[in-house]
Design a protein around this motif. Structure first.
Motif, PDB file in Angstrom:
ATOM      1  N   GLN A   8       0.801  -1.171   0.001  1.00 30.12           N
ATOM      2  CA  GLN A   8       0.008   0.061   0.155  1.00 30.12           C
ATOM      3  C   GLN A   8       0.885   1.369   0.116  1.00 30.12           C
ATOM      4  OE1 GLN A   8      -2.883  -0.322   3.215  1.00 30.12           O
ATOM      5  NE2 GLN A   8      -3.937  -2.155   2.234  1.00 30.12           N
ATOM      6  N   ALA A   9       1.816   1.133  -0.591  1.00 26.73           N
ATOM      7  CA  ALA A   9       2.923   2.349  -0.994  1.00 26.73           C
ATOM      8  C   ALA A   9       2.354   3.281  -2.002  1.00 26.73           C
ATOM      9  CB  ALA A   9       4.342   1.897  -1.006  1.00 26.73           C
ATOM     10  N   PRO A  10       2.308   4.493  -1.541  1.00 26.07           N
ATOM     11  CA  PRO A  10       1.778   5.367  -2.845  1.00 26.07           C
ATOM     12  C   PRO A  10       2.721   5.875  -4.176  1.00 26.07           C
ATOM     13  CG  PRO A  10       2.835   6.756  -0.959  1.00 26.07           C
ATOM     14  CD  PRO A  10       2.889   5.338  -0.515  1.00 26.07           C
ATOM     15  N   ILE A  11       4.164   5.097  -3.792  1.00 20.52           N
ATOM     16  CA  ILE A  11       4.806   5.237  -5.136  1.00 20.52           C
ATOM     17  C   ILE A  11       5.347   3.840  -5.303  1.00 20.52           C
ATOM     18  CG2 ILE A  11       6.910   6.112  -5.755  1.00 20.52           C
ATOM     19  CD1 ILE A  11       6.708   8.488  -4.047  1.00 20.52           C
ATOM     20  N   CYS A  12       5.368   3.439  -6.561  1.00 21.00           N
ATOM     21  CA  CYS A  12       5.948   2.019  -7.022  1.00 21.00           C
ATOM     22  C   CYS A  12       6.718   2.309  -8.115  1.00 21.00           C
ATOM     23  CB  CYS A  12       4.750   1.235  -7.443  1.00 21.00           C
ATOM     24  SG  CYS A  12       5.353  -0.472  -8.046  1.00 21.00           S
ATOM     25  N   LEU A  13       8.028   1.589  -7.832  1.00 22.48           N
ATOM     26  CA  LEU A  13       8.859   1.731  -8.882  1.00 22.48           C
ATOM     27  C   LEU A  13       9.122   0.597  -9.587  1.00 22.48           C
ATOM     28  CD1 LEU A  13      11.971   3.467  -6.719  1.00 22.48           C
ATOM     29  CD2 LEU A  13       9.983   4.768  -8.014  1.00 22.48           C
ATOM     30  N   MET A  14       9.279   0.497 -10.773  1.00 23.09           N
ATOM     31  CA  MET A  14       9.589  -0.944 -11.871  1.00 23.09           C
ATOM     32  C   MET A  14      10.761  -0.652 -12.596  1.00 23.09           C
ATOM     33  SD  MET A  14       5.656  -2.025 -12.615  1.00 23.09           S
ATOM     34  CE  MET A  14       4.620  -2.397 -11.473  1.00 23.09           C
ATOM     35  N   ASP A  15      11.607  -1.590 -12.401  1.00 27.60           N
ATOM     36  CA  ASP A  15      12.984  -1.614 -13.213  1.00 27.60           C
ATOM     37  C   ASP A  15      12.814  -2.915 -14.275  1.00 27.60           C
ATOM     38  OD1 ASP A  15      15.435  -1.206 -14.340  1.00 27.60           O
ATOM     39  OD2 ASP A  15      16.372  -1.938 -12.577  1.00 27.60           O
ATOM     40  N   GLU A  16      12.429  -2.294 -15.555  1.00 30.21           N
ATOM     41  CA  GLU A  16      12.298  -3.296 -16.588  1.00 30.21           C
ATOM     42  C   GLU A  16      11.651  -4.699 -16.027  1.00 30.21           C
ATOM     43  OE1 GLU A  16      14.906  -2.947 -19.878  1.00 30.21           O
ATOM     44  OE2 GLU A  16      16.426  -1.995 -18.779  1.00 30.21           O
ATOM     45  N   PRO A  17      10.616  -4.587 -15.866  1.00 24.19           N
ATOM     46  CA  PRO A  17       9.664  -5.840 -15.297  1.00 24.19           C
ATOM     47  C   PRO A  17       9.378  -6.883 -16.393  1.00 24.19           C
ATOM     48  CG  PRO A  17       8.298  -4.008 -15.204  1.00 24.19           C
ATOM     49  CD  PRO A  17       9.486  -3.410 -15.618  1.00 24.19           C
TER      50      PRO A  17
END
Length: 370
Positions: A163-172
């Motif tokens: 439930q984090a307001p920011i999601c980081l995705m590294d070439e998923p």
């Protein structure tokens, strides 16, 4: 005066702001003077070729790398000194990073367990997230028993359950086949919109960027080349690099030289396309915006024809062969190498400074021009 640091456990709204961030590894400058703003709830894609700095920028956002200069603000508060666990950020890695000895359920709630979330709350969050991600029937399985797409959903579920307001995705999606990548693009975008979270997504694939993003940050050599919506990036590339990176095939770039009537395409004497003042600039033409014509047009010679089903992509030499360009024509066209054609150019031209690569004002195309 800088805002006060975030307090441990404080809830963020998802706003991101980077102010003149720099990072170097030895003599290699990975990031140079990077500034950008991502409003809450935006899907931001960091796009660019390998080595452009997009993954380093993501790691700086996550707190896995400390910037050498500049500031990172989350929700208006300085977050540079915060460790990753205190930033209110979830992250999805290229490798999925699933624990092979744990079940799907245990993988999803691993972070909650590590943070001491009460058991009842963990169970409730797990149930909601598993249903949302279509994993309810797979919770007892191990990662090795899942397909690539299912493993990707588990990695996403682990980010969502936090439930984090920011999601980081590294070439998923780089480990998936083309069909599954297309399906997962739609699922990730729909998930981000449903949750209303801010997502920062790293990729070198322009199709992912153009189909998913609200905001595309195109990077080159550690700098931001252009920060724009997908539509603006395509319609008005800020530089010749942006023009050549976006589009399939990418924009053709041709030299303009002085001619008797104005600026001509190099290698095609007499084919005037712009006022004399633009001679020496670079002309950009989208392959899909040209068409064969029986009338006046740019003279080209077909080098190769690639039939793709709904369309044919032509690789062509311009005039005497000094320049090369591509044309994307609907339908099947069996044109052997050496075929002479004339191509009608679009009314709107893209011009770039030959030295700096920056976009120039659009010329007025007069009737005297081809």
């Amino acid at each position: 005066m800088l805002p006060a640091p975030l307090l441990p456990g404080e809830t963020l709204s998802g706003e991101i702001r980077l102010d003149r961030v720099a990072k170097a590894f030895g003599t290699t400058r990975a990031l140079q003077d990077v500034s950008l703003v991502a409003a809450p709830g935006r899907f931001v894609v960091l796009l660019g070729p390998s080595g452009c700095g997009k993954s380093t920028l993501l790691r700086v956002l996550a707190g896995l790398e400390a910037p050498a200069a500049g500031q990172v603000f989350l929700n208006g508060r300085d977050a540079v000194a915060l460790p990753p666990a205190a930033r209110g950020i979830a992250m999805v890695f290229q490798s999925y990073a699933l624990f092979p000895h744990l079940s799907v359920a245990e993988n999803i709630v691993f972070g909650l367990r590590a943070r001491g979330t009460p058991k009842a709350e963990r169970a409730a969050r797990l149930a909601r997230t598993a249903e949302m991600m279509g994993l309810s029937g797979l919770l007892d399985r191990r990662p090795a028993q899942l397909s690539g797409g299912q493993q990707q959903r588990v990695a996403l579920a682990r980010a969502v359950v936090a439930q984090a307001p920011i999601c980081l995705m590294d070439e998923p999606l780089s480990n998936l086949d083309a069909k599954l990548r297309a399906e997962m693009r739609r699922e990730i975008r729909a998930l981000q919109q449903r949750l209303g979270i801010t997502m920062v997504y790293v990729t070198h694939d322009q199709a992912e960027a153009m189909s998913m993003a609200d905001q595309v940050v195109l990077m080159r050599d550690g700098r931001i080349e252009q920060d724009a919506t997908p539509a603006e990036l395509y319609a008005r590339p800020a530089t010749a690099f942006a023009a050549s990176f976006i589009g399939t095939p990418p924009m053709s770039l041709l030299r303009l030289v002085p001619g008797a009537q104005g600026a001509e395409v190099a290698g095609a004497p007499g084919f005037t396309v712009a006022p004399s003042g633009t001679a020496g600039a670079t002309l950009g033409i989208r392959p899909e915006e040209v068409a064969p014509t029986d009338g006046a047009g740019l003279p080209v010679r077909v080098l190769a024809a690639e039939f793709l089903g709904a369309e044919t992509v032509l690789a062509c030499a311009v005039g005497d062969g000094a320049e090369a360009m591509q044309a994307r024509i609907p339908g099947h066209h069996a044109l052997p190498a050496g075929t002479a054609l004339r191509l009608r150019l679009p009314p709107a031209l893209h011009l770039f400074d030959a030295t700096t690569g920056r976009r120039l004002p659009e010329p007025v195309r007069e009737t005297a021009f081809a």
